[in-house]
Design a protein around this motif. Structure first.
Motif, mmCIF file in Angstrom:
data_model
loop_
_atom_site.group_PDB
_atom_site.id
_atom_site.type_symbol
_atom_site.label_atom_id
_atom_site.label_comp_id
_atom_site.label_asym_id
_atom_site.label_seq_id
_atom_site.Cartn_x
_atom_site.Cartn_y
_atom_site.Cartn_z
ATOM 1 N N ILE A 98 28.056 -15.464 31.028
ATOM 2 C CA ILE A 98 27.834 -16.624 29.969
ATOM 3 C C ILE A 98 27.476 -17.957 30.690
ATOM 4 N N ILE A 99 27.366 -18.073 31.958
ATOM 5 C CA ILE A 99 27.122 -19.379 32.496
ATOM 6 C C ILE A 99 25.783 -20.051 32.084
ATOM 7 N N ASN A 100 24.912 -19.083 31.620
ATOM 8 C CA ASN A 100 23.407 -19.526 31.175
ATOM 9 C C ASN A 100 23.291 -19.224 29.507
ATOM 10 N N VAL A 101 24.522 -19.104 28.795
ATOM 11 C CA VAL A 101 24.474 -18.612 27.600
ATOM 12 C C VAL A 101 25.068 -19.703 26.817
ATOM 13 N N PRO A 102 24.471 -20.323 25.753
ATOM 14 C CA PRO A 102 22.999 -20.381 25.697
ATOM 15 C C PRO A 102 22.451 -21.059 26.884
ATOM 16 N N ARG A 161 21.138 -23.013 29.834
ATOM 17 C CA ARG A 161 21.332 -24.397 30.451
ATOM 18 C C ARG A 161 20.615 -24.681 31.458
ATOM 19 N N GLY A 162 19.431 -23.852 31.941
ATOM 20 C CA GLY A 162 18.646 -23.957 32.947
ATOM 21 C C GLY A 162 19.175 -23.782 34.344
ATOM 22 N N ILE A 163 20.400 -22.800 33.999
ATOM 23 C CA ILE A 163 20.814 -22.313 35.451
ATOM 24 C C ILE A 163 20.173 -20.977 35.864
ATOM 25 N N GLY A 164 19.296 -20.768 36.703
ATOM 26 C CA GLY A 164 18.468 -19.584 37.107
ATOM 27 C C GLY A 164 19.395 -18.831 38.001
ATOM 28 N N GLN A 165 18.833 -17.443 38.134
ATOM 29 C CA GLN A 165 19.420 -16.427 38.838
ATOM 30 C C GLN A 165 19.532 -16.594 40.210
ATOM 31 N N THR A 166 18.554 -17.526 40.913
ATOM 32 C CA THR A 166 18.470 -18.032 42.172
ATOM 33 C C THR A 166 19.657 -18.768 42.302
ATOM 34 N N THR A 167 19.825 -19.850 41.649
ATOM 35 C CA THR A 167 21.166 -20.490 41.718
ATOM 36 C C THR A 167 22.277 -19.854 41.736
ATOM 37 N N ILE A 168 22.598 -18.758 40.712
ATOM 38 C CA ILE A 168 23.681 -18.186 40.556
ATOM 39 C C ILE A 168 23.940 -17.281 41.938
ATOM 40 N N GLY A 169 22.667 -16.755 42.389
ATOM 41 C CA GLY A 169 22.721 -15.892 43.779
ATOM 42 C C GLY A 169 23.327 -16.756 44.897
ATOM 43 N N ARG A 170 22.966 -18.082 44.949
ATOM 44 C CA ARG A 170 23.490 -18.809 45.870
ATOM 45 C C ARG A 170 24.942 -19.293 45.843
ATOM 46 N N VAL A 171 25.247 -19.398 44.521
ATOM 47 C CA VAL A 171 26.830 -19.628 44.463
ATOM 48 C C VAL A 171 27.495 -18.324 44.943
ATOM 49 N N SER A 172 26.975 -17.392 44.571
ATOM 50 C CA SER A 172 27.651 -16.053 44.616
ATOM 51 C C SER A 172 27.739 -15.727 46.188
#
Length: 282
Positions: A107-111, A113-124
């Motif tokens: 839900i980090i990008n639901v609805p 918010r402009g947070i892409g998978q690349t950013t999520i991957g870097r945070v992970s």
């Protein structure tokens, strides 16, 4: 072409009408009748519960699980597996326990918010290197290389979670209040309303059913209802294993999915104004 319609069926048994106090009372009556039939040697598969919208399946699913009765939904997935319900439950799980990485990533990008998978991957990756949870890594987004573009959106998301978590500590703040604030902050309902599609309407009905569930949970609690307790109760139903296809099961379906003569015992539920027929049909 002209047709002469006919039938050689007898009059059959009269329809039984039962007035219920609410949807829970209605489901208790229906399940009581089904269990009585089963104890007399009948089969679960002889019984079907029909309703106008899939959102009405929730209360029956919960009670069937609690009674250990096998069931199957025709033409839809289980209530707690529907997208909008999983989204909102993941928000509640995140508020309740920020260590649930799977719920947060959903839900980090639901609805949006402009947070892409690349950013999520870097945070992970950062979380793994620092041996911390994904949520804790979000708190340090400014320190993560390559995340500057999504940093503001991530900070806004974290702020929302922290604000709702803080409000939940208040003595007079209820789970209903929490859902109202969550839906307002995310605009989840308004975005669905703006779609003006049949699918969106169905999702809105599912959300209404979830809100009814939360209201009922709070009313049934002897002490102050807790988010943790609500999620535990829902998990009992949501995590239930699916019954094998060849096992006799009570069938749940909308009226539109039923042909009419498939089952010896049929229970049509929600026969009330604005539900059956729906408000649009009046």
């Amino acid at each position: 072409k002209g047709k002469t319609l006919w039938t050689d069926n007898g009059a059959g048994e009269k329809v039984i009408i039962k007035t219920a106090f609410n949807e829970s009372d209605e489901a208790n009556f229906v399940l009581g009748q089904i269990m009585m039939y089963y104890r007399r040697g009948g089969s679960w598969g002889d019984c079907a519960v029909l309703y106008r919208t899939n959102a009405q399946s929730r209360v029956f699913e919960e009670k069937l699980v609690m009674e250990g009765i096998p069931y199957r939904i025709i033409g839809a997935i289980n209530f707690y597996s529907r997208k909008e319900i999983k989204d909102l439950l993941c928000y509640l799980k995140t508020i309740n326990n920020s260590a649930d990485d799977i719920a947060i990533k959903r839900i980090i990008n639901v609805p949006r918010r402009g947070i892409g998978q690349t950013t999520i991957g870097r945070v992970s990756e950062y979380a793994a290197k620092q041996d911390i949870s994904f949520y804790d890594a979000l708190l340090h987004v400014d320190e993560i290389p390559g995340c500057s573009r999504g940093a503001a959106a991530i900070s806004s998301f974290v702020s929302l979670i922290e604000t709702l978590r803080s409000k939940l500590q208040g003595e007079t703040y209820t789970l209903e209040d929490l859902m109202d604030d969550l839906l307002e902050a995310t605009q989840y309902v308004k975005l669905l309303q703006a779609e003006e599609t049949v699918e969106a309407e169905s999702r809105l009905e599912n959300i209404d059913s979830l809100l009814n569930k939360i209201t009922q949970y709070e009313e049934d609690c002897d002490t102050k209802a807790t988010l943790d307790g609500l999620l535990e109760e829902i998990a009992l139903v949501a995590d239930i294993d699916q019954v094998e296809e060849d096992v006799e099961q009570v069938l749940l379906m909308t009226l539109h999915s039923a042909k009419g003569l498939e089952f010896p015992f049929v229970y049509i539920c929600g026969m009330e104004d604005n539900v059956f027929p729906g408000a649009a049909a009046t």
